[in-house]
Design a protein around this motif. Structure first.
Motif, short mmCIF file in Angstrom:
data_model
loop_
_atom_site.label_atom_id
_atom_site.label_comp_id
_atom_site.label_asym_id
_atom_site.label_seq_id
_atom_site.Cartn_x
_atom_site.Cartn_y
_atom_site.Cartn_z
N GLU A 114 -26.13 76.03 99.48
CA GLU A 114 -27.01 75.21 98.07
C GLU A 114 -25.56 74.62 97.32
O GLU A 114 -25.07 75.54 96.64
N ASP A 115 -26.31 73.68 96.47
CA ASP A 115 -25.54 72.78 95.71
C ASP A 115 -25.59 73.69 94.43
O ASP A 115 -27.48 74.32 94.84
N PHE A 116 -25.79 73.10 93.00
CA PHE A 116 -26.53 73.54 91.64
C PHE A 116 -27.74 72.98 91.52
O PHE A 116 -28.45 73.66 90.28
N ARG A 117 -27.85 72.55 92.22
CA ARG A 117 -29.81 71.37 92.06
C ARG A 117 -30.24 72.78 93.25
O ARG A 117 -31.50 72.98 93.35
N GLY A 118 -29.93 73.05 93.74
CA GLY A 118 -30.45 74.24 94.84
C GLY A 118 -30.95 73.78 96.20
O GLY A 118 -31.53 74.18 97.57
N GLY A 119 -30.54 72.50 96.33
CA GLY A 119 -30.24 71.74 97.97
C GLY A 119 -29.15 72.24 98.69
O GLY A 119 -28.06 72.65 98.23
#
Length: 217
Positions: free
Chosen positions: A58-63
Motif C-alpha cells: 500500500e502507499d501512504f494514502r492506503g491505496g
C-alpha cells in the motif's frame, strides 16, 4: 562423447541444487504476512501471489501500490522471507540514522574528540573517528550479526520465525495485538522505513554537496 556431456550436465544440475535456497515449510509464517496472527496451519502462498499474503503493498494514502518492477517476489519466491527481513532491517537502521544524523548537528556527547571544533558537521565524523570508534563499531555490529542476525535469518527461512520478529510485543495486551491492528503497525513501519532509506541517502548526498549541516542548504 555424448556420455561425457550427459555426465557434465548432471553434475551441473546437482551443483546448482546444492546452492539453491531451501523452500520454507508449507506452514511457515513470515513477518508482515497478513495472516501472521491467524491460523498457523494455513498454507504458505504459492509464487506469484505474494501481494495477497504480505502487508506492505500500500502507499501512504492506503491505496494499492504493489511495487516490484523486477518481479523478484515471483522469480525468487523462496527468498521472499529474506527480502522482507532485509527490508525491515534496512528500514529500521535508516530511521535511526535520520534521527542520529540530524541530532548530532545540534548535540554531541562529552569529549574533545566529539566536539564541534573537532567535528564541525556530522558527515565529518566518519573520517575523524576512523581510528578507534569506527573500528569498535564495526566489531560490535559484526558480532551482533554473527550471534543474532545469521541464526535469525536461518530460522526465518526454515519457517520457525517471522521476518523482523525479535520478540517485542506491542503494549496494550490482546486488543492491541489483534490482526487488524498489527497489520496497520506493520504497514506503518514499512512505509516509514522506506521513506527513511530514501531520506538518509538524500541527507548524506546533500550535506556533501553543500558542505553544510542541517538543513543541508
Amino acid at each position: 562423447m555424448m556420455k561425457s556431456v550427459a555426465a557434465l550436465l548432471a553434475l551441473a544440475v546437482t551443483g546448482a541444487d546444492a546452492f539453491a535456497p531451501a523452500a520454507p515449510a508449507a506452514t511457515a509464517r513470515t513477518a508482515l504476512d497478513s495472516d501472521a496472527v491467524a491460523d498457523d496451519a494455513a498454507p504458505a502462498a504459492p509464487a506469484g501471489t505474494v501481494w495477497d499474503n504480505y502487508v506492505g503493498g500500500e502507499d501512504f494514502r492506503g491505496g494499492k501500490f504493489e511495487f516490484d518492477p523486477l518481479r523478484l517476489s515471483e522469480t525468487y519466491s523462496p527468498l521472499v522471507p529474506f527480502f522482507r527481513e532485509a527490508e525491515l532491517r534496512h528500514g529500521r537502521t535508516a530511521m535511526l540514522a535520520v534521527v542520529g544524523f540530524i541530532t548530532t548537528d545540534f548535540v554531541r556527547i562529552p569529549g574533545a574528540a566529539n566536539s564541534f571544533e573537532a567535528i564541525p558537521k556530522t558527515v565529518d565524523a566518519h573520517n575523524a573517528l576512523l581510528d578507534g570508534p569506527m573500528q569498535q563499531l564495526l566489531l560490535w555490529i559484526g558480532l551482533f550479526d554473527l550471534v543474532l542476525t545469521v541464526p535469525a535469518i536461518q530460522a526465518t527461512m526454515n519457517g520457525e520465525r517471522e521476518a523482523g520478529d525479535f520478540g517485542f510485543v506491542v503494549p496494550g495486551g490482546a486488543r492491541a495485538n489483534t490482526k487488524e491492528n498489527m497489520d496497520k503497525k506493520r504497514v506503518s513501519e514499512l512505509l516509514n522505513g522506506r521513506l527513511a532509506m530514501c531520506a538518509i541517502g538524500g541527507i548524506a548526498t546533500q550535506t556533501v554537496l553543500t558542505g553544510h549541516g542541517f538543513p543541508y542548504l
